[in-house]
Design a protein around this motif. Structure first.
Motif, PDB file in Angstrom:
ATOM      1  N   LEU A  12      -5.735   1.630  -3.243  1.00 36.86           N
ATOM      2  CA  LEU A  12      -4.544   1.828  -2.410  1.00 36.86           C
ATOM      3  C   LEU A  12      -4.785   2.917  -1.354  1.00 36.86           C
ATOM      4  O   LEU A  12      -4.337   2.800  -0.211  1.00 36.86           O
ATOM      5  N   LYS A  13      -5.489   3.957  -1.757  1.00 34.65           N
ATOM      6  CA  LYS A  13      -5.827   5.019  -0.812  1.00 34.65           C
ATOM      7  C   LYS A  13      -6.719   4.483   0.303  1.00 34.65           C
ATOM      8  O   LYS A  13      -6.537   4.816   1.481  1.00 34.65           O
ATOM      9  N   LEU A  14      -7.679   3.623  -0.077  1.00 32.77           N
ATOM     10  CA  LEU A  14      -8.559   3.019   0.919  1.00 32.77           C
ATOM     11  C   LEU A  14      -7.760   2.147   1.884  1.00 32.77           C
ATOM     12  O   LEU A  14      -7.982   2.184   3.106  1.00 32.77           O
ATOM     13  N   ILE A  15      -6.814   1.352   1.352  1.00 33.46           N
ATOM     14  CA  ILE A  15      -5.978   0.509   2.216  1.00 33.46           C
ATOM     15  C   ILE A  15      -5.176   1.372   3.185  1.00 33.46           C
ATOM     16  O   ILE A  15      -5.050   1.048   4.379  1.00 33.46           O
ATOM     17  N   ALA A  16      -4.640   2.480   2.672  1.00 32.09           N
ATOM     18  CA  ALA A  16      -3.870   3.387   3.537  1.00 32.09           C
ATOM     19  C   ALA A  16      -4.743   3.939   4.662  1.00 32.09           C
ATOM     20  O   ALA A  16      -4.306   4.043   5.819  1.00 32.09           O
ATOM     21  N   GLU A  17      -5.982   4.282   4.332  1.00 30.20           N
ATOM     22  CA  GLU A  17      -6.904   4.788   5.363  1.00 30.20           C
ATOM     23  C   GLU A  17      -7.192   3.724   6.419  1.00 30.20           C
ATOM     24  O   GLU A  17      -7.302   4.025   7.604  1.00 30.20           O
TER      25      GLU A  17
END
Length: 590
Positions: A12-17
């Motif tokens: 999810l953090k990667l998607i946000a980035e």
């Protein structure tokens, strides 16, 4: 790439980035905007996948999704740096090619998403299907990976610019090490609705136990030597092979290239004089040494390339000597647990029908090894069809009923693996397997109960099998597992998940009410954790939706406070279920 595993939270953090990447105002503005929008649609999907479900090195769709999103992030960074005036035509083609690759990887990952194995809401399914539709349209615009246009572009880019591409994309196949230690523990605490659960028992237990958690931040700074990367996948070579032009590739990728009908070397475009793939032992040794020096574990490919040895073993399966048959099936079991390549070769050698015959052997070790061989072989999807064609289900059910406990456990695991194909759910459900699985659920060892629960969960996804399961007595067995004084209390996760699937069936609802399920569900709603509370709310909603008497009862049992808490702090699914139930309770009390 084998078994890229990161937690849903990290993804999810990667998607946000990716979503927060500054907008591109150049040549690739539309491509970047479209890609970012499609990635954003996947955020809700990742929210509904728990850590245990994503922690397996054999969970191909999750690994594919991780790799695709990592590639998307690198691509957006490369496209943002691209300046048409200062860049060569080759650089533009390279970025365009990367958009093709990322689009294909994302669509491939989503096309393999096993919805039936996870509790994914209808709304999220619609979002995923929307993303897939958009990706397919983009693929039509970019061109197929198997088209001549794509093949030509691939060859040109690899010939001129593979080193630049490797540096520019900052390949992370080594640096993205597996966080297995904690997540493997989680796997044993929740419903193991992944085929990797079975791999961890036989096929890959030794390999999984040897996985080491690395420091990702340190690893990410490590640059992999270009010569150690496959020119097609740009990932660290695990099973390097040499083609007739002298170029080295990862076996799986070059085999896929050849299987698609391509007759040339991807890197040189020279015609392949033959399709022999020769292991590059020297390079494999160098890569192994490099991995050791940098404290990176190189996964063993475990390939058994000598087809003549396998054929000899298969012939020995029909030997009149019990000892010969026993030794042969034991060796095939050992080979079948090592790698996908071995599973393919063993099936090609004609082992499956013979192994099915050995399921009725009176020799206990032979029967145990035969069912475990079929479990391992079934992991490869194409083998599932061969096993079904061999008429294996009847014999597997016989083992499930009367075999040793180990054989029964692996029979249940094999039925789960085969039932991943939807058409097989019907066949297995009608074979008499469900009563045998319910018996194992009630009377098996802890591992046997887990095996039975997972198989029953998957079979009950098919509506026609729900009635069979209810008639076999599954509901009282599951409700018993919810009791805190039950020896099977550790199976609460599994019991709730199966009950949530059964709750749409009228007979199952009646059986749940008769088994006095409501108090146990309220107790879990009040004291349970995470997904268990959600499932309890979902089951209560299904049981009480059109019954004011039950709604009043669960209100008296103390459902309101925990439902309010879940409606505020739960996941999106939990909030929806809790809010709907609270609204029904309000109307019932008016």
């Amino acid at each position: 790439m084998a078994g890229v595993t990161i937690s849903p939270a990290s993804l999810l953090k990667l998607i946000a980035e990716i979503v927060e990447t500054p907008p591109n105002a150049g040549v690739f503005k539309k491509d970047c905007t479209d890609l970012t929008r499609r990635v954003f649609l996947l955020s809700h999907l990742v929210e509904e996948i728990d850590s245990a479900a994503s922690s397996s090195s054999e969970n191909d769709w999750w690994s594919d999704l991780v790799v695709a999103l990592q590639a998307a992030k690198r691509l957006l960074s490369s496209a943002a740096r691209f300046r048409a005036r200062d860049s060569s035509d080759v650089a533009a083609k390279r970025i365009s090619f990367q958009f093709q690759c990322v689009t294909w990887k994302l669509e491939k990952a989503l096309s393999n998403l096993p919805y039936d194995l996870y509790d994914i809401s209808d709304e999220v399914r619609e979002q995923v299907e929307l993303a897939r539709t958009q990706l397919r349209r983009a693929m039509q615009r970019y061109g197929s990976l198997n088209s001549k246009k794509f093949s030509s572009a691939l060859s040109e880019l690899m010939e001129r610019d593979v080193k630049i591409k490797a540096e520019e994309e900052n390949v992370e196949s080594v640096s993205e090490t597996l966080h297995f230690a904690e997540e493997k523990k989680q796997l044993t605490k929740s419903l193991s609705i992944s085929l990797a659960f079975y791999l961890s028992k036989d096929a890959d237990s030794e390999r999984l136990d040897k996985m080491v958690t690395k420091n990702t931040d340190e690893s990410s700074k490590l640059t992999v030597p270009v010569d150690f990367l496959c020119p097609v996948s740009l990932e660290l070579l695990k099973d390097p092979v040499i083609v007739s032009t002298g170029q080295t590739y990862e076996r799986a990728y070059i085999q896929r290239w050849i299987d698609c009908g391509n007759l040339t070397c991807p890197k040189t475009q020279q015609k392949l004089q033959n399709f022999t793939l020769t292991p590059n032992y020297v390079l494999r040794s160098l890569i192994s040494r490099w991995c050791t020096e940098h404290n990176i574990e190189q996964p063993a490919n475990g390939r058994c390339g000598d087809m003549s040895v396998i054929r000899a073993l298969v012939r020995s399966l029909s030997n009149r000597s019990i000892e010969e048959r026993r030794n042969a099936v034991s060796e095939i079991r050992s080979m079948s647990k090592r790698s996908t390549d071995n599973r393919i070769l063993i099936a090609e050698a004609g082992a499956i029908p013979v192994l099915v015959n050995l399921l009725t052997s009176e020799d206990v070790p032979t029967q145990e090894n035969a069912i475990t061989c079929l479990l391992n072989l079934s992991i490869y999807d194409n083998n599932k069809e061969l096993i079904m064609f061999a008429g294996a289900v009847t014999s597997i059910v016989q083992v499930l009923r009367a075999g040793t406990m180990e054989a029964r456990e692996n029979a249940a695991a094999t039925l789960f693996s085969l039932s991943l194909a939807d058409e097989n759910k019907i066949i297995i459900g009608g074979s008499g397997a469900i009563p045998a699985l319910v018996d194992l659920l009630e009377n098996g060892t802890p591992r046997g109960k887990k095996d039975a629960a997972t198989a029953l969960f998957n079979l009950c996804i098919y509506q026609g099998n729900k009635g069979r399961a209810v008639r076999a007595g599954i509901v009282p067995a599951l409700v018993k597992m919810l009791s805190s004084d039950s020896s099977s209390h550790r199976m609460v996760d599994e019991a709730l998940t199966i009950l949530s699937v059964l709750a749409s069936n009228l007979d199952a609802k009646s059986a749940m009410v008769k088994a006095n399920t409501l108090p146990a569900l309220i107790d879990i709603l009040q004291t349970g954790q995470g997904r268990n509370r959600e499932n309890a709310a979902a089951i209560l909603l299904s049981l009480c939706k059109r019954d004011n008497e039950r709604l009043v009862l669960i209100g008296r049992l103390g459902a309101v406070v925990p439902l309010m808490e879940l409606s505020k702090n739960g996941t999106e699914r939990g909030k929806r279920k809790a809010t709907s139930l609270l609204e029904l309770l309000r109307k019932a009390c008016q």
